[in-house]
Design a protein around this motif. Structure first.
Motif, PDB file in Angstrom:
ATOM      1  N   ASP A 135      11.917  -4.436  -2.175  1.00  0.00           N
ATOM      2  CA  ASP A 135      10.488  -4.652  -1.944  1.00  0.00           C
ATOM      3  C   ASP A 135       9.725  -3.462  -2.539  1.00  0.00           C
ATOM      4  O   ASP A 135       9.897  -2.321  -2.091  1.00  0.00           O
ATOM      5  CB  ASP A 135      10.238  -4.755  -0.426  1.00  0.00           C
TER       6      ASP A 135
ATOM      7  N   SER B 169       9.055 -10.589   8.868  1.00  0.00           N
ATOM      8  CA  SER B 169       8.135 -10.059   9.892  1.00  0.00           C
ATOM      9  C   SER B 169       7.064 -11.107  10.165  1.00  0.00           C
ATOM     10  O   SER B 169       6.900 -12.057   9.396  1.00  0.00           O
ATOM     11  CB  SER B 169       7.535  -8.712   9.460  1.00  0.00           C
TER      12      SER B 169
ATOM     13  N   ASP C 103       2.238  -3.730  11.212  1.00  0.00           N
ATOM     14  CA  ASP C 103       2.111  -5.209  11.250  1.00  0.00           C
ATOM     15  C   ASP C 103       1.456  -5.742  12.521  1.00  0.00           C
ATOM     16  O   ASP C 103       1.133  -6.923  12.575  1.00  0.00           O
ATOM     17  CB  ASP C 103       3.452  -5.965  11.092  1.00  0.00           C
TER      18      ASP C 103
HETATM   19  C1  BGC Z   1       4.988  -5.906   4.133  1.00  0.00           C
HETATM   20  C2  BGC Z   1       5.093  -5.431   5.563  1.00  0.00           C
HETATM   21  C3  BGC Z   1       6.323  -6.013   6.241  1.00  0.00           C
HETATM   22  C4  BGC Z   1       7.565  -5.891   5.387  1.00  0.00           C
HETATM   23  C5  BGC Z   1       8.740  -6.643   5.958  1.00  0.00           C
HETATM   24  C6  BGC Z   1       6.290  -5.607   3.458  1.00  0.00           C
HETATM   25  O1  BGC Z   1       6.237  -5.929   2.103  1.00  0.00           O
HETATM   26  O2  BGC Z   1       3.906  -5.276   3.479  1.00  0.00           O
HETATM   27  O3  BGC Z   1       3.921  -5.784   6.240  1.00  0.00           O
HETATM   28  O4  BGC Z   1       6.559  -5.364   7.441  1.00  0.00           O
HETATM   29  O5  BGC Z   1       7.295  -6.368   4.089  1.00  0.00           O
HETATM   30  O6  BGC Z   1       8.493  -8.001   6.068  1.00  0.00           O
END
Ligand code: BGC
Length: 363
Positions: free
Chosen positions: A182, A53, A276
């Motif tokens: 994540d 992103s 974002d």
């Molecule tokens: C971030 C987001 C992002 C996502 C994908 C997450 O860990 O906090 O801001 O949209 O990763 O990149």
């Protein structure tokens, strides 16, 4: 409220349960952690994930210029697109070998870095988790991030607000979450579900597909094509004869993919959330398509991370403002959390008033 959410939302691991199971926050500034003075021109490593992103793209440039301005030697690396986890592991190992005093990590996979951060610690480096927590290790010293649970709560509330403006309901919705590697994904989802679950329970919201488990809603790799194809399938399986009124999307990239899918199916665009403040999503919000995003100003987050490095360099205690919320499975990581801001068409001009890129889009 958080405990209630946890009983109703399945999450990927015990560590993530702990992450979002926090019941209270310390809002007052506090200090913790050992300080470690070192030379003012030391090497500082920054290991970022792949560019899933815009925030990650921005962060790299800001770390390079900010560390240089502060007098440090910065080494900023991104994990590649294919062998993401191995790339990042190797990059962190190289930073350790090269003598980095602080290693800032935006984890590609928060559960697969314990060997590398332990090696960093053994070599005397301080490890700061940036934006995403590093799980199941004692060797992470600090966490700097926007308040991820709050991000989820704001997304859930925005979905409710957007739907309320359409009428009383019941409203048909679908739920999307981020990539399961994540650590943020479950925290965002649990934050959103803490707001949405009571409305699902009382019948105001109906998840048409019945897919409410994070394993069913996850989007591998945070990839747009994965969200788009899941939305395509949902529209075919569940919405051939009814409308879809709202979609919880965890970020802007996925929100736009979901909207693309709905448009291709010839259906009216539902209320879709995001995160974002990506340029294309801000344009979409102003055009009345995507409903909301979250402003997590990358400039502020990078500045806070660099401030931590300066405090470490100066041998003073590192300022944190939360010592309760982020349990990584091994320890509660002292954190500096910044407040996320919800943005809709209504408050976009105000929210981006200090952003030279986004503010002109709100005119
Ligand atoms: C971030 C987001 C992002 C996502 C994908 C997450 O860990 O906090 O801001 O949209 O990763 O990149």
């Amino acid at each position: 409220m958080r405990k209630l959410a946890l009983t109703t939302v399945a999450v990927a691991s015990v560590a993530l349960l702990a992450l979002s199971g926090c019941s209270s926050r310390t809002d007052a500034p506090a200090s913790t952690g050992a300080a470690a003075g070192f030379a003012a021109d030391s090497l500082i490593g920054v290991a970022l994930p792949s560019k899933t992103s815009e925030n990650w793209v921005l962060a790299g440039g800001l770390f390079e210029s900010g560390l240089e301005k502060a007098g440090f030697k910065g080494d900023v690396q991104y994990a590649g697109a294919s062998t993401i986890v191995k790339d990042q592991q190797d990059q962190i190992s190289a930073m350790v070998t090269n003598g980095a005093k602080v290693i800032i990590v935006g984890a590609a996979d928060g559960g697969q870095l314990s060997t590398q951060v332990k090696a960093a610690h053994d070599a005397g480096a301080v490890v700061i988790a940036y934006d995403r927590l590093i799980l199941n290790t004692d060797s992470v010293d600090y966490y700097v991030a926007f308040d991820n649970f709050k991000v989820g709560e704001l997304q859930g509330q925005a979905l409710l607000d957007g739907l309320a403006a359409k009428g009383k309901g019941p409203h048909n919705i679908e739920l999307f979450s981020g990539s399961s590697d994540d650590a943020n994904s479950a925290v965002f989802f649990n934050g959103a579900m803490s707001v949405l679950q009571p409305k699902i329970d009382d019948g105001t919201l109906v998840v048409g597909s019945g897919q409410t488990d994070i394993k069913q809603t996850a989007t591998a790799g945070w990839k747009a094509e994965n969200a788009q194809s899941r939305m395509d399938s949902l529209l075919t399986s569940t919405y051939s004869d009814k409308s879809i009124d709202g979609v919880l999307s965890p970020n802007d990239t996925l929100a736009r993919a979901i909207i693309t899918s709905v448009k291709a199916a010839g259906k009216p665009i539902p209320v879709v959330t995001g995160q974002d403040s990506e340029v294309e999503s801000v344009k979409s919000i102003m055009a009345g398509e995507q409903y909301s995003t979250i402003n997590k100003d990358t400039r502020l987050l990078v500045a806070q991370a660099i401030k931590m490095v300066q405090q470490l360099q100066g041998g003073v205690e590192v300022e944190v403002n939360d010592t309760k919320s982020y349990d990584n499975g091994k320890k509660i990581v002292p954190s500096y959390l910044l407040p996320p801001v919800i943005v809709t068409k209504e408050n976009a001009a105000k929210a981006y008033a200090n952003d030279p890129t986004l503010e002109p889009l709100t005119k």
